[in-house]
Design a protein around this motif. Structure first.
Motif, PDB file in Angstrom:
ATOM      1  N   HIS A  79     -58.385  12.092 -30.692  1.00 28.36           N
ATOM      2  CA  HIS A  79     -57.396  11.751 -31.722  1.00 28.36           C
ATOM      3  C   HIS A  79     -57.683  10.310 -32.163  1.00 28.36           C
ATOM      4  N   GLY A 131     -44.816   4.150 -25.235  1.00 28.65           N
ATOM      5  CA  GLY A 131     -46.002   3.306 -25.166  1.00 28.65           C
ATOM      6  C   GLY A 131     -45.953   2.274 -26.262  1.00 28.65           C
ATOM      7  N   GLN A 138     -46.425   6.761 -14.696  1.00 25.10           N
ATOM      8  CA  GLN A 138     -45.571   7.914 -15.022  1.00 25.10           C
ATOM      9  C   GLN A 138     -46.150   9.226 -14.483  1.00 25.10           C
ATOM     10  N   VAL A 172     -44.213  10.119 -25.277  1.00 27.93           N
ATOM     11  CA  VAL A 172     -44.355   9.360 -26.522  1.00 27.93           C
ATOM     12  C   VAL A 172     -44.304   7.859 -26.242  1.00 27.93           C
ATOM     13  N   ASP A 210     -36.600   5.411 -21.780  1.00 32.29           N
ATOM     14  CA  ASP A 210     -37.188   4.244 -22.451  1.00 32.29           C
ATOM     15  C   ASP A 210     -37.139   3.075 -21.474  1.00 32.29           C
ATOM     16  N   VAL A 257     -48.484  12.150 -26.411  1.00 38.12           N
ATOM     17  CA  VAL A 257     -48.553  11.783 -27.830  1.00 38.12           C
ATOM     18  C   VAL A 257     -49.030  10.335 -27.974  1.00 38.12           C
ATOM     19  N   GLY A 276     -37.801   5.017 -29.643  1.00 39.39           N
ATOM     20  CA  GLY A 276     -38.756   4.605 -30.675  1.00 39.39           C
ATOM     21  C   GLY A 276     -38.669   5.495 -31.897  1.00 39.39           C
ATOM     22  N   GLN A 277     -39.584   5.248 -32.843  1.00 40.19           N
ATOM     23  CA  GLN A 277     -39.438   5.971 -34.120  1.00 40.19           C
ATOM     24  C   GLN A 277     -39.843   7.439 -34.034  1.00 40.19           C
ATOM     25  N   ILE A 278     -40.862   7.787 -33.263  1.00 39.61           N
ATOM     26  CA  ILE A 278     -41.158   9.228 -33.121  1.00 39.61           C
ATOM     27  C   ILE A 278     -40.011   9.895 -32.360  1.00 39.61           C
ATOM     28  N   ASN A 327     -50.809   6.840 -27.941  1.00 37.62           N
ATOM     29  CA  ASN A 327     -52.238   6.513 -28.020  1.00 37.62           C
ATOM     30  C   ASN A 327     -52.687   5.523 -26.955  1.00 37.62           C
TER      31      ASN A 327
HETATM   32  N1  LIG Z   1     -51.151  11.667 -31.108  1.00 38.60           N
HETATM   33  C1  LIG Z   1     -50.647  11.469 -32.316  1.00 38.60           C
HETATM   34  O1  LIG Z   1     -50.896  12.279 -33.213  1.00 38.60           O
HETATM   35  C2  LIG Z   1     -49.797  10.263 -32.624  1.00 38.60           C
HETATM   36  C3  LIG Z   1     -49.232  10.144 -33.897  1.00 38.60           C
HETATM   37  C4  LIG Z   1     -48.411   9.045 -34.166  1.00 38.60           C
HETATM   38  C5  LIG Z   1     -48.197   8.079 -33.192  1.00 38.60           C
HETATM   39  N2  LIG Z   1     -48.780   8.211 -31.969  1.00 38.60           N
HETATM   40  C6  LIG Z   1     -48.527   7.248 -30.900  1.00 38.60           C
HETATM   41  O2  LIG Z   1     -47.250   7.550 -30.343  1.00 38.60           O
HETATM   42  C7  LIG Z   1     -46.724   6.394 -29.694  1.00 38.60           C
HETATM   43  C8  LIG Z   1     -45.278   6.143 -30.100  1.00 38.60           C
HETATM   44  O3  LIG Z   1     -45.224   5.784 -31.464  1.00 38.60           O
HETATM   45  P1  LIG Z   1     -43.845   5.256 -32.101  1.00 38.60           P
HETATM   46  O4  LIG Z   1     -44.146   5.016 -33.528  1.00 38.60           O
HETATM   47  O5  LIG Z   1     -42.711   6.128 -31.718  1.00 38.60           O
HETATM   48  O6  LIG Z   1     -43.718   3.857 -31.375  1.00 38.60           O
HETATM   49  P2  LIG Z   1     -42.403   2.987 -31.131  1.00 38.60           P
HETATM   50  O7  LIG Z   1     -42.854   1.626 -30.744  1.00 38.60           O
HETATM   51  O8  LIG Z   1     -41.444   3.141 -32.254  1.00 38.60           O
HETATM   52  O9  LIG Z   1     -41.761   3.704 -29.861  1.00 38.60           O
HETATM   53  C9  LIG Z   1     -42.355   3.642 -28.619  1.00 38.60           C
HETATM   54  C10 LIG Z   1     -41.239   3.606 -27.624  1.00 38.60           C
HETATM   55  O10 LIG Z   1     -41.830   3.647 -26.320  1.00 38.60           O
HETATM   56  C11 LIG Z   1     -41.057   2.792 -25.515  1.00 38.60           C
HETATM   57  N3  LIG Z   1     -41.815   2.457 -24.310  1.00 38.60           N
HETATM   58  C12 LIG Z   1     -42.705   1.464 -24.115  1.00 38.60           C
HETATM   59  N4  LIG Z   1     -43.140   1.486 -22.848  1.00 38.60           N
HETATM   60  C13 LIG Z   1     -42.524   2.518 -22.241  1.00 38.60           C
HETATM   61  C14 LIG Z   1     -42.553   3.037 -20.941  1.00 38.60           C
HETATM   62  N5  LIG Z   1     -43.308   2.469 -19.991  1.00 38.60           N
HETATM   63  N6  LIG Z   1     -41.772   4.115 -20.655  1.00 38.60           N
HETATM   64  C15 LIG Z   1     -40.985   4.676 -21.591  1.00 38.60           C
HETATM   65  N7  LIG Z   1     -40.921   4.212 -22.847  1.00 38.60           N
HETATM   66  C16 LIG Z   1     -41.671   3.149 -23.171  1.00 38.60           C
HETATM   67  C17 LIG Z   1     -40.732   1.605 -26.398  1.00 38.60           C
HETATM   68  O11 LIG Z   1     -39.647   0.840 -25.896  1.00 38.60           O
HETATM   69  C18 LIG Z   1     -40.394   2.323 -27.694  1.00 38.60           C
HETATM   70  O12 LIG Z   1     -39.011   2.651 -27.773  1.00 38.60           O
HETATM   71  C19 LIG Z   1     -47.681   5.274 -30.044  1.00 38.60           C
HETATM   72  O13 LIG Z   1     -48.606   5.105 -28.983  1.00 38.60           O
HETATM   73  C20 LIG Z   1     -48.403   5.805 -31.279  1.00 38.60           C
HETATM   74  O14 LIG Z   1     -49.652   5.188 -31.458  1.00 38.60           O
HETATM   75  C21 LIG Z   1     -49.572   9.282 -31.680  1.00 38.60           C
END
Ligand SMILES: NC(=O)c1ccc[n+]([C@@H]2O[C@H](COP(=O)([O-])OP(=O)(O)OC[C@H]3O[C@@H](n4cnc5c(N)ncnc54)[C@H](O)[C@@H]3O)[C@@H](O)[C@H]2O)c1
Ligand SMILES: O=C(O)C[C@H](O)C(=O)O
Length: 332
Positions: A188, A90, A113, A88, A43, A130, A15-17, A132
């Motif tokens: 958060h 989700g 997990q 991360v 992933d 991380v 994913g992007q993070i 949400n």
């Molecule tokens: N706490 C914080 O400060 C904070 C800040 C930014 C984003 N977030 C949260 O972080 C999370 C990730 O954000 P993102 O922008 O990278 O999202 P994203 O959709 O780009 O990436 C998420 C990745 O998780 C994968 N995924 C889904 N289910 C999974 C599982 N069961 N096991 C393993 N991987 C799985 C997806 O295929 C995807 O590649 C989101 O929940 C977002 O809301 C939290």
């Protein structure tokens, strides 16, 4: 003598993070420039090809500290032997969605997990959630991994902490590195309380309280708070995607300070299991000011809480209690 590599798990690594985070870890931003790492990336099957692409790029970048990469869609393989787990993976919040909307999608992932980590991670693995709703996902992970010490399960509020530092730095036109000791209390989410009561700025005349330098309590008690609370939504509105580089960088800050320690006289904000400090109900993952030493965090005690702050601490605790109930109802 060269250090042994540390195994770091990143879930949701395609994913992007994940894409912003794994090169930071491989460069030593998280654990130090002398600490070799082996990256474990997890992933889900639909993202397997993209995950393999990230692995190819890690190889191509020839990071000297990177001693191995495990890229897999198998949670057991991903969790095996890891010393640090950055969770991360989700479903991210999209424009117009409330965080509660993503709850049911994500808590069931964290329940399953939890078992994989409990059974297969290294003893004393440190966990940072991380994804949400970060606090509640971490709580579910804790509850379903009872043999992992509760002190080892945390969630990310360092991004909010860094956002608060950034807002003060912009307002006062000072270096962000000269601002310290903001506090993020609670969830958060938009009920978090960014508190500058004890925040100081390093000036040529010594350390000064932020309230004195800003000299505008109205701004500090209203716009400053809502800007930090709503920053995640503002990024989503601007980018049509949730924050990624700042989240990845803050995740590195969180783990680095936890493992290597906070500077003397400085605290940071971490979502940790509440023990009743500051009359926050125990049994929640709640963001507190903490200092870290020898790989352990400790809640900063004895800070004054006025009536304005008290109400805000209680409001965000109430939301977390409601989220906890909702999470359990999603799981049942
Ligand atoms: N706490 C914080 O400060 C904070 C800040 C930014 C984003 N977030 C949260 O972080 C999370 C990730 O954000 P993102 O922008 O990278 O999202 P994203 O959709 O780009 O990436 C998420 C990745 O998780 C994968 N995924 C889904 N289910 C999974 C599982 N069961 N096991 C393993 N991987 C799985 C997806 O295929 C995807 O590649 C989101 O929940 C977002 O809301 C939290
Ligand atoms: O608010 C969100 O859902 C995105 C993320 O948690 C953030 O704070 O940027």
């Amino acid at each position: 003598m060269a250090k042994d590599p540390v195994r770091v798990l990143v879930t949701g690594a395609a994913g992007q993070i994940g894409y912003a985070l794994v090169p930071m870890i491989a460069r030593g931003v998280m654990l130090g420039a002398d600490q070799p790492v082996i990256l474990h990336m997890l992933d889900i099957p639909p993202a397997a090809e993209a995950l393999n692409g990230v692995k190819m790029e890690l190889v191509d970048a020839a990071f000297p500290l990177l001693k191995g990469v495990v890229a897999t869609t198998d949670a057991v393989e991903a969790c095996t032997g890891v010393n640090i787990a950055v969770m991360v993976g989700g479903f991210p919040r999209k424009e117009g969605m409330e965080r509660k909307d993503v709850m049911s999608k994500n808590v069931s992932i964290y329940k399953s997990q939890a078992s994989a980590l409990e059974k297969h991670a290294a003893a004393n693995c440190k966990v940072l959630v991380v994804a949400n709703p970060a606090n509640t996902n971490a709580l579910i992970l804790k509850e379903f991994a009872p043999s992992i010490p509760e002190k080892n399960i945390t969630c990310l509020t360092r991004l909010d902490h860094n956002r608060a530092l950034g807002q003060i730095s912009e307002r006062l036109n000072v270096q962000v590195s000269d601002v310290k000791n903001v506090i993020i209390w609670g969830n958060h989410s938009s009920t978090q309380y960014p508190d500058v009561t004890h925040t100081t700025v390093n000036t040529p005349a010594g350390e000064k309280p932020v309230r004195e330098l800003v000299a505008d309590d109205q701004w500090l008690n209203t716009e400053f708070i809502t800007t930090v609370q709503q920053r995640g939504a503002a990024i989503i509105k601007a980018r049509k995607l949730s924050s990624a580089l700042s989240a990845a960088s803050s995740a590195c800050d969180h783990i680095r300070d936890w493992v290597l320690g906070t500077p003397e006289g400085t605290w940071v904000s971490m979502g940790v299991y509440s023990d009743g400090s500051y009359n926050v109900p125990s049994g929640l993952i709640y963001s507190f000011p903490v200092t870290c030493k020898n790989g352990e965090w400790c809640i900063v005690q004895g800070l004054s809480i006025d009536e304005f702050s008290r109400n805000k601490l209680d409001l965000t605790a109430k939301e977390l209690s409601e989220e906890k109930d909702l999470a359990y109802s999603c799981l049942s």
